[in-house]
Design an enzyme around this catalytic site. Structure first.
Site, PDB file in Angstrom:
ATOM      1  N   HIS A   1      97.966   8.087  80.047  1.00  0.00           N
ATOM      2  CA  HIS A   1      98.845   6.934  80.302  1.00  0.00           C
ATOM      3  C   HIS A   1      98.888   6.639  81.787  1.00  0.00           C
ATOM      4  CE1 HIS A   1     102.399   4.304  80.234  1.00  0.00           C
ATOM      5  NE2 HIS A   1     102.065   4.100  78.977  1.00  0.00           N
TER       6      HIS A   1
ATOM      7  N   GLU B   1     100.400   5.357  71.286  1.00  0.00           N
ATOM      8  CA  GLU B   1      99.529   4.717  70.297  1.00  0.00           C
ATOM      9  C   GLU B   1      99.084   5.660  69.192  1.00  0.00           C
ATOM     10  OE1 GLU B   1      96.614   2.123  71.715  1.00  0.00           O
ATOM     11  OE2 GLU B   1      98.154   0.932  72.689  1.00  0.00           O
TER      12      GLU B   1
HETATM   13  C1  LIG Z   1      95.846   4.760  79.281  1.00  0.00           C
HETATM   14  C2  LIG Z   1      94.727   4.857  80.313  1.00  0.00           C
HETATM   15  C3  LIG Z   1      94.051   3.460  80.406  1.00  0.00           C
HETATM   16  C4  LIG Z   1      95.299   5.251  81.655  1.00  0.00           C
HETATM   17  O1  LIG Z   1      94.232   5.240  82.561  1.00  0.00           O
HETATM   18  P1  LIG Z   1      94.348   5.809  84.034  1.00  0.00           P
HETATM   19  O2  LIG Z   1      95.673   5.511  84.573  1.00  0.00           O
HETATM   20  O3  LIG Z   1      93.160   5.326  84.769  1.00  0.00           O
HETATM   21  O4  LIG Z   1      94.218   7.380  83.743  1.00  0.00           O
HETATM   22  P2  LIG Z   1      94.236   8.580  84.793  1.00  0.00           P
HETATM   23  O5  LIG Z   1      94.204   8.046  86.187  1.00  0.00           O
HETATM   24  O6  LIG Z   1      95.348   9.475  84.411  1.00  0.00           O
HETATM   25  O7  LIG Z   1      92.869   9.262  84.435  1.00  0.00           O
HETATM   26  C5  LIG Z   1      92.495  10.497  85.022  1.00  0.00           C
HETATM   27  C6  LIG Z   1      91.081  10.835  84.611  1.00  0.00           C
HETATM   28  O8  LIG Z   1      91.090  11.154  83.219  1.00  0.00           O
HETATM   29  C7  LIG Z   1      90.214  10.302  82.509  1.00  0.00           C
HETATM   30  N1  LIG Z   1      90.884   9.928  81.272  1.00  0.00           N
HETATM   31  C8  LIG Z   1      92.089   9.315  81.174  1.00  0.00           C
HETATM   32  N2  LIG Z   1      92.393   9.112  79.890  1.00  0.00           N
HETATM   33  C9  LIG Z   1      91.382   9.632  79.163  1.00  0.00           C
HETATM   34  C10 LIG Z   1      91.125   9.688  77.786  1.00  0.00           C
HETATM   35  N3  LIG Z   1      91.989   9.201  76.896  1.00  0.00           N
HETATM   36  N4  LIG Z   1      89.972  10.261  77.367  1.00  0.00           N
HETATM   37  C11 LIG Z   1      89.091  10.742  78.265  1.00  0.00           C
HETATM   38  N5  LIG Z   1      89.283  10.713  79.602  1.00  0.00           N
HETATM   39  C12 LIG Z   1      90.406  10.146  80.044  1.00  0.00           C
HETATM   40  C13 LIG Z   1      89.989   9.103  83.398  1.00  0.00           C
HETATM   41  O9  LIG Z   1      88.726   8.544  83.131  1.00  0.00           O
HETATM   42  C14 LIG Z   1      90.088   9.695  84.770  1.00  0.00           C
HETATM   43  O10 LIG Z   1      88.826  10.275  85.082  1.00  0.00           O
HETATM   44  P3  LIG Z   1      88.177  10.077  86.564  1.00  0.00           P
HETATM   45  O11 LIG Z   1      89.209  10.595  87.515  1.00  0.00           O
HETATM   46  O12 LIG Z   1      86.926  10.868  86.495  1.00  0.00           O
HETATM   47  O13 LIG Z   1      87.952   8.589  86.677  1.00  0.00           O
HETATM   48  C15 LIG Z   1      93.696   5.928  79.887  1.00  0.00           C
HETATM   49  O14 LIG Z   1      94.337   7.174  79.782  1.00  0.00           O
HETATM   50  C16 LIG Z   1      92.982   5.566  78.596  1.00  0.00           C
HETATM   51  O15 LIG Z   1      92.023   4.781  78.614  1.00  0.00           O
HETATM   52  N6  LIG Z   1      93.419   6.156  77.437  1.00  0.00           N
HETATM   53  C17 LIG Z   1      92.803   5.852  76.179  1.00  0.00           C
HETATM   54  C18 LIG Z   1      93.247   4.495  75.648  1.00  0.00           C
HETATM   55  C19 LIG Z   1      94.667   4.524  75.167  1.00  0.00           C
HETATM   56  O16 LIG Z   1      95.087   5.425  74.457  1.00  0.00           O
HETATM   57  N7  LIG Z   1      95.413   3.483  75.563  1.00  0.00           N
HETATM   58  C20 LIG Z   1      96.801   3.337  75.170  1.00  0.00           C
HETATM   59  C21 LIG Z   1      97.742   3.551  76.312  1.00  0.00           C
HETATM   60  S1  LIG Z   1      99.432   3.459  75.791  1.00  0.00           S
END
Ligand SMILES: CC(C)(COP(=O)(O)OP(=O)(O)OC[C@H]1O[C@@H](n2cnc3c(N)ncnc32)[C@H](O)[C@@H]1OP(=O)(O)O)[C@@H](O)C(=O)NCCC(=O)NCCS
Length: 374
Positions: free
Chosen positions: A264, A322
């Site tokens: 998130h 979600e």
């Molecule tokens: C929600 C989301 C967009 C937040 O993204 P964000 O703020 O960029 O996430 P973070 O900064 O905490 O990510 C840290 C690292 O973990 C990775 N990561 C985050 N969520 C991940 C996931 N669900 N699966 C795999 N890797 C993930 C990112 O790619 C990032 O890697 P990097 O540093 O090598 O680029 C992301 O977690 C995501 O795409 N989740 C899956 C989709 C989802 O469930 N969306 C609903 C949200 S309510």
């Protein structure tokens, strides 16, 4: 003037009494109430009143809100014709919903003044959303929309009961109504999310609330906002059995895919809404739905959390809203195409209250762009 804040991240543009998201502590307050305390107990109508008035309603206030809603549970004929045309053309459910909500302007002139402290346009939409969502669903399956439950219903008259009844014509059990109420309350507000911000921008121009709600629905539809709970459930179905979980999830991570339902932008400890919905799903699945699917989902969740910690050590990627939204709504018999429209029903309570706050604030929202053209 030269500072640019992409996505307006970190920019605070107003004060609110409606909700507080503390991503570091994993806390969500809804008008002062922790979501874990409010969502499992309050009905959606009570939460809507809380957001509107800043306190929970007494029994008379709740009854007058329910009367206001029940008295509006019918659709103008033209709205029904629009929905028929939209479903005949295969228009996605959120587009049909947006079209139909816009057409409710035609219901407004005949509308009685509300007895409860809600704006007329807000009630006009809130009351009819379950009808619109269920009609879209039934028309899409070649079935006629149903008339709402009447006063003699044993399930009680509420937004949650009406929606469940209008989908399949069966009196919903108290457990199913409770589960849907818990979901609707859990998602009823979440501070300055994209759709709420959209609504506030429109209200700040002194346009009308109906226009603002239509704009908010348009924003909610996007996959980066409300449009993505389906894929989390699809992963569970794709895995199919517990012994395949690790293999399938490892392959996804190796391909650079994100595991849907985890991580998130704001919550860096855990998403408190996921906990609330996990408990609601557990109760629902124990009473009513497919226990094997619930057990599989728990196993997929545990495996995903373990693999994410291996994949991104120390990043604390946790289950988000979600994952359990998908499980809970599926357990209630809703198809994935309705997940975002049902989210819109819950969030409308927050949107209406933000409309009131923004109108009181009075300042036109008008940020700037830095010109880099010729
Ligand atoms: C929600 C989301 C967009 C937040 O993204 P964000 O703020 O960029 O996430 P973070 O900064 O905490 O990510 C840290 C690292 O973990 C990775 N990561 C985050 N969520 C991940 C996931 N669900 N699966 C795999 N890797 C993930 C990112 O790619 C990032 O890697 P990097 O540093 O090598 O680029 C992301 O977690 C995501 O795409 N989740 C899956 C989709 C989802 O469930 N969306 C609903 C949200 S309510």
């Amino acid at each position: 003037m030269s500072n640019i804040y992409p996505g307006l991240e970190g920019v605070v543009f107003a004060e609110t009494r409606l909700s507080h998201v503390d991503g570091q502590a994993g806390r969500l307050l809804l008008a002062g109430h922790p979501v874990e305390e409010l969502a499992p107990r309050a009905t959606f109508e009570e939460a809507a009143f809380l957001l509107q008035q800043g306190r929970l309603p007494d029994s008379q206030e709740l009854a007058s809100l329910q009367e206001d809603l029940e008295g509006r549970r019918s659709l103008p004929p033209i709205t029904m014709r629009l929905l028929e045309e939209a479903t005949a053309q295969g228009v996605p459910a959120m587009d049909a919903l947006r079209l139909a909500v816009d057409s409710l302007v035609l219901a407004l002139p005949a509308e009685k003044m509300p007895a409860s402290p809600f704006p007329l346009e807000g009630l006009a939409v809130l009351a009819r959303l379950p009808l619109l969502v269920a009609a879209t669903y039934r028309l899409g399956r070649g079935e006629r929309p149903l008339e709402p439950l009447s006063g003699e219903s044993t399930a009680g008259l509420s937004t949650a009961a009406q929606l469940l009844y209008l989908l399949d014509g069966k009196q919903p059990s108290a457990e199913r109504v409770r589960a849907l109420d818990t979901y609707l309350v859990t998602v009823c507000d979440h501070s300055s999310n994209a759709s709420t911000f959209t609504l506030r921008v429109i209200v700040s121009t002194r346009s009308d609330l109906l226009s603002a709600l239509v704009g908010a629905i348009g924003a909610l539809k996007g996959p980066l906002h409300g449009g993505a709970p389906g894929p989390a459930l699809e992963t569970v179905f794709e895995i199919g059995s517990a012994e395949r979980a690790e293999k399938v999830l490892r392959e996804k991570l190796a391909r650079g895919e994100r595991l849907m339902g985890f991580g998130h932008r704001v919550y860096k400890v855990y998403d408190p809404r996921a906990r609330v919905l996990a408990q609601a799903a557990e109760a629902l699945f124990a009473a009513d739905a497919d226990r094997e699917l619930y057990a599989l989902a728990r196993h997929v969740e545990a495996t995903a959390l373990r693999l994410l910690e291996e994949h991104k050590p120390g990043r604390n990627l946790q289950t988000n809203v979600e994952f359990y939204t998908a499980l809970l709504l599926h357990g209630l018999g809703l198809p994935t195409a309705l997940f975002t429209p049902v989210f819109a029903i819950g969030r409308t309570a927050g949107w209406i209250a933000h409309g009131r706050e923004q109108a009181a604030e009075g300042r036109l929202i008008r940020p700037s762009l830095k010109y880099v053209g010729p």
